[in-house]
Design a protein around this motif. Structure first.
Motif, PDB file in Angstrom:
ATOM      1  N   SER A   4      44.504  47.149  31.207  1.00 46.27           N
ATOM      2  CA  SER A   4      44.739  46.710  32.573  1.00 46.27           C
ATOM      3  C   SER A   4      43.732  45.642  32.937  1.00 46.27           C
ATOM      4  O   SER A   4      42.717  45.481  32.281  1.00 46.27           O
ATOM      5  CB  SER A   4      44.670  47.881  33.537  1.00 46.27           C
ATOM      6  OG  SER A   4      43.427  48.512  33.402  1.00 46.27           O
ATOM      7  N   TYR A   5      44.032  44.956  33.994  1.00 45.58           N
ATOM      8  CA  TYR A   5      43.234  43.798  34.357  1.00 45.58           C
ATOM      9  C   TYR A   5      42.325  44.142  35.523  1.00 45.58           C
ATOM     10  O   TYR A   5      42.761  44.498  36.603  1.00 45.58           O
ATOM     11  CB  TYR A   5      44.179  42.652  34.727  1.00 45.58           C
ATOM     12  CG  TYR A   5      43.493  41.447  35.296  1.00 45.58           C
ATOM     13  CD1 TYR A   5      42.455  40.829  34.606  1.00 45.58           C
ATOM     14  CD2 TYR A   5      43.890  40.929  36.514  1.00 45.58           C
ATOM     15  CE1 TYR A   5      41.836  39.718  35.134  1.00 45.58           C
ATOM     16  CE2 TYR A   5      43.285  39.813  37.047  1.00 45.58           C
ATOM     17  CZ  TYR A   5      42.251  39.218  36.343  1.00 45.58           C
ATOM     18  OH  TYR A   5      41.639  38.116  36.867  1.00 45.58           O
ATOM     19  N   ASN A   6      41.043  44.054  35.291  1.00 47.78           N
ATOM     20  CA  ASN A   6      40.070  44.315  36.340  1.00 47.78           C
ATOM     21  C   ASN A   6      39.613  42.978  36.900  1.00 47.78           C
ATOM     22  O   ASN A   6      39.068  42.152  36.187  1.00 47.78           O
ATOM     23  CB  ASN A   6      38.887  45.089  35.756  1.00 47.78           C
ATOM     24  CG  ASN A   6      37.910  45.484  36.831  1.00 47.78           C
ATOM     25  OD1 ASN A   6      37.764  44.789  37.834  1.00 47.78           O
ATOM     26  ND2 ASN A   6      37.245  46.597  36.634  1.00 47.78           N
ATOM     27  N   ARG A   7      39.841  42.787  38.182  1.00 46.77           N
ATOM     28  CA  ARG A   7      39.572  41.464  38.741  1.00 46.77           C
ATOM     29  C   ARG A   7      38.099  41.199  39.015  1.00 46.77           C
ATOM     30  O   ARG A   7      37.719  40.076  39.294  1.00 46.77           O
ATOM     31  CB  ARG A   7      40.403  41.262  40.004  1.00 46.77           C
ATOM     32  CG  ARG A   7      41.822  40.931  39.659  1.00 46.77           C
ATOM     33  CD  ARG A   7      42.745  41.191  40.809  1.00 46.77           C
ATOM     34  NE  ARG A   7      42.901  42.606  41.046  1.00 46.77           N
ATOM     35  CZ  ARG A   7      43.686  43.094  41.999  1.00 46.77           C
ATOM     36  NH1 ARG A   7      44.325  42.303  42.776  1.00 46.77           N
ATOM     37  NH2 ARG A   7      43.801  44.397  42.157  1.00 46.77           N
ATOM     38  N   GLU A  11      36.172  37.991  42.586  1.00 50.26           N
ATOM     39  CA  GLU A  11      37.215  38.004  43.602  1.00 50.26           C
ATOM     40  C   GLU A  11      36.761  38.721  44.855  1.00 50.26           C
ATOM     41  O   GLU A  11      37.135  38.369  45.953  1.00 50.26           O
ATOM     42  CB  GLU A  11      38.463  38.676  43.052  1.00 50.26           C
ATOM     43  CG  GLU A  11      39.158  37.797  42.055  1.00 50.26           C
ATOM     44  CD  GLU A  11      40.660  37.973  42.107  1.00 50.26           C
ATOM     45  OE1 GLU A  11      41.154  38.545  43.083  1.00 50.26           O
ATOM     46  OE2 GLU A  11      41.306  37.527  41.164  1.00 50.26           O
ATOM     47  N   ASP A  12      35.933  39.766  44.673  1.00 50.73           N
ATOM     48  CA  ASP A  12      35.452  40.486  45.849  1.00 50.73           C
ATOM     49  C   ASP A  12      34.715  39.545  46.782  1.00 50.73           C
ATOM     50  O   ASP A  12      34.869  39.596  47.991  1.00 50.73           O
ATOM     51  CB  ASP A  12      34.507  41.618  45.434  1.00 50.73           C
ATOM     52  CG  ASP A  12      35.283  42.743  44.778  1.00 50.73           C
ATOM     53  OD1 ASP A  12      36.518  42.679  44.824  1.00 50.73           O
ATOM     54  OD2 ASP A  12      34.654  43.657  44.235  1.00 50.73           O
ATOM     55  N   ARG A  15      36.731  37.352  48.949  1.00 47.55           N
ATOM     56  CA  ARG A  15      37.441  37.982  50.059  1.00 47.55           C
ATOM     57  C   ARG A  15      36.644  37.976  51.358  1.00 47.55           C
ATOM     58  O   ARG A  15      37.098  38.489  52.367  1.00 47.55           O
ATOM     59  CB  ARG A  15      37.803  39.415  49.698  1.00 47.55           C
ATOM     60  CG  ARG A  15      38.680  39.452  48.483  1.00 47.55           C
ATOM     61  CD  ARG A  15      39.469  40.711  48.341  1.00 47.55           C
ATOM     62  NE  ARG A  15      40.101  40.772  47.044  1.00 47.55           N
ATOM     63  CZ  ARG A  15      41.082  39.984  46.673  1.00 47.55           C
ATOM     64  NH1 ARG A  15      41.550  39.083  47.506  1.00 47.55           N
ATOM     65  NH2 ARG A  15      41.586  40.080  45.467  1.00 47.55           N
TER      66      ARG A  15
ATOM     67  N   PHE B 117      48.990  42.746  48.389  1.00 46.25           N
ATOM     68  CA  PHE B 117      47.987  41.914  49.046  1.00 46.25           C
ATOM     69  C   PHE B 117      48.664  40.602  49.397  1.00 46.25           C
ATOM     70  O   PHE B 117      48.819  39.725  48.551  1.00 46.25           O
ATOM     71  CB  PHE B 117      46.811  41.717  48.090  1.00 46.25           C
ATOM     72  CG  PHE B 117      45.572  41.211  48.756  1.00 46.25           C
ATOM     73  CD1 PHE B 117      44.956  41.935  49.766  1.00 46.25           C
ATOM     74  CD2 PHE B 117      44.994  40.014  48.354  1.00 46.25           C
ATOM     75  CE1 PHE B 117      43.793  41.478  50.376  1.00 46.25           C
ATOM     76  CE2 PHE B 117      43.825  39.551  48.953  1.00 46.25           C
ATOM     77  CZ  PHE B 117      43.228  40.291  49.958  1.00 46.25           C
ATOM     78  N   GLU B 140      49.792  39.160  45.952  1.00 48.95           N
ATOM     79  CA  GLU B 140      48.952  39.659  44.866  1.00 48.95           C
ATOM     80  C   GLU B 140      49.010  41.184  44.835  1.00 48.95           C
ATOM     81  O   GLU B 140      49.350  41.812  45.833  1.00 48.95           O
ATOM     82  CB  GLU B 140      47.494  39.236  45.088  1.00 48.95           C
ATOM     83  CG  GLU B 140      47.267  37.739  45.092  1.00 48.95           C
ATOM     84  CD  GLU B 140      45.872  37.405  45.626  1.00 48.95           C
ATOM     85  OE1 GLU B 140      44.882  37.695  44.941  1.00 48.95           O
ATOM     86  OE2 GLU B 140      45.791  36.858  46.741  1.00 48.95           O
ATOM     87  N   PRO B 141      48.642  41.762  43.685  1.00 47.95           N
ATOM     88  CA  PRO B 141      48.552  43.225  43.654  1.00 47.95           C
ATOM     89  C   PRO B 141      47.380  43.698  44.510  1.00 47.95           C
ATOM     90  O   PRO B 141      46.480  42.913  44.819  1.00 47.95           O
ATOM     91  CB  PRO B 141      48.313  43.533  42.180  1.00 47.95           C
ATOM     92  CG  PRO B 141      47.817  42.264  41.571  1.00 47.95           C
ATOM     93  CD  PRO B 141      48.333  41.142  42.388  1.00 47.95           C
ATOM     94  N   LEU B 142      47.374  44.947  44.914  1.00 44.73           N
ATOM     95  CA  LEU B 142      46.300  45.477  45.747  1.00 44.73           C
ATOM     96  C   LEU B 142      44.940  45.272  45.096  1.00 44.73           C
ATOM     97  O   LEU B 142      44.759  45.623  43.937  1.00 44.73           O
ATOM     98  CB  LEU B 142      46.504  46.978  45.982  1.00 44.73           C
ATOM     99  CG  LEU B 142      47.596  47.415  46.939  1.00 44.73           C
ATOM    100  CD1 LEU B 142      47.595  48.928  47.055  1.00 44.73           C
ATOM    101  CD2 LEU B 142      47.430  46.768  48.304  1.00 44.73           C
ATOM    102  N   PRO B 143      43.975  44.716  45.824  1.00 44.16           N
ATOM    103  CA  PRO B 143      42.630  44.547  45.276  1.00 44.16           C
ATOM    104  C   PRO B 143      41.955  45.896  45.021  1.00 44.16           C
ATOM    105  O   PRO B 143      42.323  46.897  45.631  1.00 44.16           O
ATOM    106  CB  PRO B 143      41.883  43.798  46.376  1.00 44.16           C
ATOM    107  CG  PRO B 143      42.906  43.260  47.283  1.00 44.16           C
ATOM    108  CD  PRO B 143      44.101  44.138  47.163  1.00 44.16           C
ATOM    109  N   GLN B 145      42.082  47.800  42.575  1.00 44.32           N
ATOM    110  CA  GLN B 145      42.765  48.726  41.685  1.00 44.32           C
ATOM    111  C   GLN B 145      43.108  47.918  40.446  1.00 44.32           C
ATOM    112  O   GLN B 145      43.386  46.724  40.546  1.00 44.32           O
ATOM    113  CB  GLN B 145      44.044  49.260  42.333  1.00 44.32           C
ATOM    114  CG  GLN B 145      43.838  50.569  43.065  1.00 44.32           C
ATOM    115  CD  GLN B 145      44.430  50.553  44.448  1.00 44.32           C
ATOM    116  OE1 GLN B 145      44.115  49.681  45.256  1.00 44.32           O
ATOM    117  NE2 GLN B 145      45.285  51.507  44.744  1.00 44.32           N
ATOM    118  N   VAL B 147      45.119  46.212  37.596  1.00 47.41           N
ATOM    119  CA  VAL B 147      46.491  45.722  37.531  1.00 47.41           C
ATOM    120  C   VAL B 147      47.110  46.147  36.210  1.00 47.41           C
ATOM    121  O   VAL B 147      46.539  45.911  35.143  1.00 47.41           O
ATOM    122  CB  VAL B 147      46.536  44.187  37.641  1.00 47.41           C
ATOM    123  CG1 VAL B 147      47.971  43.704  37.622  1.00 47.41           C
ATOM    124  CG2 VAL B 147      45.846  43.733  38.914  1.00 47.41           C
ATOM    125  N   VAL B 153      49.857  48.104  40.364  1.00 45.74           N
ATOM    126  CA  VAL B 153      48.489  48.562  40.122  1.00 45.74           C
ATOM    127  C   VAL B 153      48.489  50.035  39.727  1.00 45.74           C
ATOM    128  O   VAL B 153      49.449  50.760  39.957  1.00 45.74           O
ATOM    129  CB  VAL B 153      47.592  48.388  41.376  1.00 45.74           C
ATOM    130  CG1 VAL B 153      47.364  46.922  41.669  1.00 45.74           C
ATOM    131  CG2 VAL B 153      48.182  49.100  42.574  1.00 45.74           C
TER     132      VAL B 153
END
Ligand code: HEM
Ligand code: SF4
Ligand code: FES
Lengths: 131, 291
Positions: A4-7, A11-12, A15, B117, B140-143, B145, B147, B153
């Protein structure tokens, strides 16, 4: 699940511009609280010069108040203190569960009131004290 | 609320065996075939005589080499009064790219599967009018969490937190006669009314800065769930004490910094911060009870 992709943090931080009233209130409150703690130390240091006698204390205060930076910083200190107190009262109401649906209004009110008080104080501070 | 374009199929086409049963189904299949034909022949449908909007959708798929690097895809979708973001996504998927992946089911803000999002805020796709948003609409997908794919997510952690507060009744005593209703007073019902409306969409948890930095924080939805039972007068006193113990642990209510982001995004307008604050006071009262 395969992967899975952890942003991540980048990115935080992006925001921040999506912050709303309650979040800005929190950021400002933390910031002003810690500035006040910092000021407490300098405040004690300056006051402690009185231990070396009245002349030393008067000298220190004169020098400091003679500097424009110090007087400008004092305006900043007032801004920080006033906001912290007003928003502190807002937070006390929030803790008591009073007027939660209008918490954003009370935040803006704190900001505006702080601004007004600070602007009104500018002439006094910048004129300095005549000792 | 959601407005549905009637010609849109609900799900991806599963090969229906009897497409003739019901003209609705037959019509859908015919339209689908037409659309497929159109996509094949001219790549993009002609939208020049229609009002359109542009949506930019987050794409990512670890299993497809070209999609391992996250990117945004732009889609032009037809717009009319009432078109929701979910409608736009469904159109984009059915028209341009059948691999575009997102969750949805009820299309009326009931199932909680399409929290996304959208333009910098957590919202339900089906509850968000395209016309209310600035273009291009970023989806966008929910931050906060992970993806899994495109807009999907991983919700496991959120569900775990929901279950952590024991979301079930455990009354001290139940009526001997099972036919007797276990009713609650009107006033008590009013008190917990909004807290019962949660649809487990996860928007609140995703918007919370504290939850973002601390994965062990119960989060607004789970605390709201605890509130729903703790404040219900039918709750057993032993269970209430246990529940308060759970929510006043290190990662319970005291993590809440009253930033109000959860309350701002909740699609069911649940006053989450208010409920968290009420439980904080409840926990304090419980601890001060030394008489
Ligand atoms: C009338 C004056 C004041 C009021 C009404 C007030 C009120 C508050 C309130 C309500 C909080 C928030 C607690 C929370 O997170 O819910 C707070 C935090 C804080 N205050 Fe004040 N305060 C005042 C003066 C001061 C002063 C003089 C200092 C510095 C010496 C200070 C330093 C702080 C700090 C550092 C925090 C943040 C603590 C944290 O990290 O959570 N405050 N204040
Ligand atoms: S409390 Fe609101 S935002 Fe949070 S999961 Fe429930 S419905 Fe969604
Ligand atoms: S599709 Fe069910 S809540 Fe949006």
């Amino acid at each position: 699940m395969s992967q899975s992709y952890n942003r991540g943090l980048v990115e935080d931080f992006g925001r921040w511009r999506e912050f709303s009233a309650g979040m800005w209130a929190w950021v400002f409150h933390k910031f002003t609280g810690w500035v006040l703690v910092g000021y407490l130390f300098t405040h004690i240091a300056v006051l402690s010069t009185a231990l070396s006698g009245p002349a030393a204390y008067t000298g220190t205060i004169r020098t400091l108040e003679g500097l424009l930076v110090v007087r400008v910083l004092e305006v900043g200190l007032l801004a920080v203190a006033v906001f912290h107190i007003l928003n502190g009262c807002r937070l006390l109401l929030v803790d008591l569960g009073v007027g939660l649906e209008r918490q954003d209004v009370s935040f803006y009110a704190s900001l505006i009131l702080t601004g007004a008080i600070v602007v009104a104080s500018v002439p006094t501070f910048l004129a300095g004290v005549s000792l | 609320m959601s407005t549905q374009l009637p010609q849109e199929p609900e799900t991806e086409s599963e090969p229906e065996t009897d497409a003739e049963t019901g003209s609705q189904q037959a019509r859908r299949m015919r339209e689908k075939a037409e659309r497929r034909e159109r996509t094949r022949t001219e790549e993009t449908p002609d939208l020049s005589d229609e009002e359109t909007r542009v949506i930019k959708v987050f794409r990512y798929d670890p299993e497809v080499p070209e999609k391992q690097e996250p990117r945004f895809d732009e889609f032009h979708v037809p717009f009319e009064k009432g078109t929701t973001v979910l409608d736009a996504l469904i159109y984009a998927r059915d028209t341009y790219d059948s691999s575009l992946t997102f969750r949805h089911s009820c299309r009326q803000a009931v199932c909680g599967s399409d929290a996304l999002f959208i333009n910098g805020s957590q919202r339900l796709g089906c509850q968000t009018q395209l016309g209310d948003l600035d273009e291009p609409v970023r989806v966008e997908p929910l931050p906060h969490q992970d993806v899994v794919k495109d807009l999907v997510v991983d919700m496991d952690h959120f569900y775990e937190q929901m279950h952590a507060v024991d979301p079930f009744f455990d009354p001290d005593e139940t009526p001997a006669d099972p036919m007797v209703e276990q009713s609650q007073t009107r006033a008590n019902r009013e008190k917990i009314k909004t807290s019962t409306r949660c649809i487990w969409c996860g928007a609140c948890m995703s918007s919370c800065n504290v939850a973002a930095g601390n994965n062990d924080y119960l989060g607004p939805a789970a605390i709201n769930k605890a509130y729903r039972f703790a404040m219900d007068e039918r709750e057993g006193s032993e269970k209430k004490r246990e529940r308060l113990e759970i929510i006043e642990r290190e990662n319970g209510v005291w993590r809440c910094q009253t930033q109000f982001s959860c309350t701002n995004v909740c699609p069911k307008d649940i006053p989450l911060t208010e409920h968290i604050q009420a439980l904080k006071r409840e926990a304090v009262k419980e601890n001060l009870k030394f008489w």
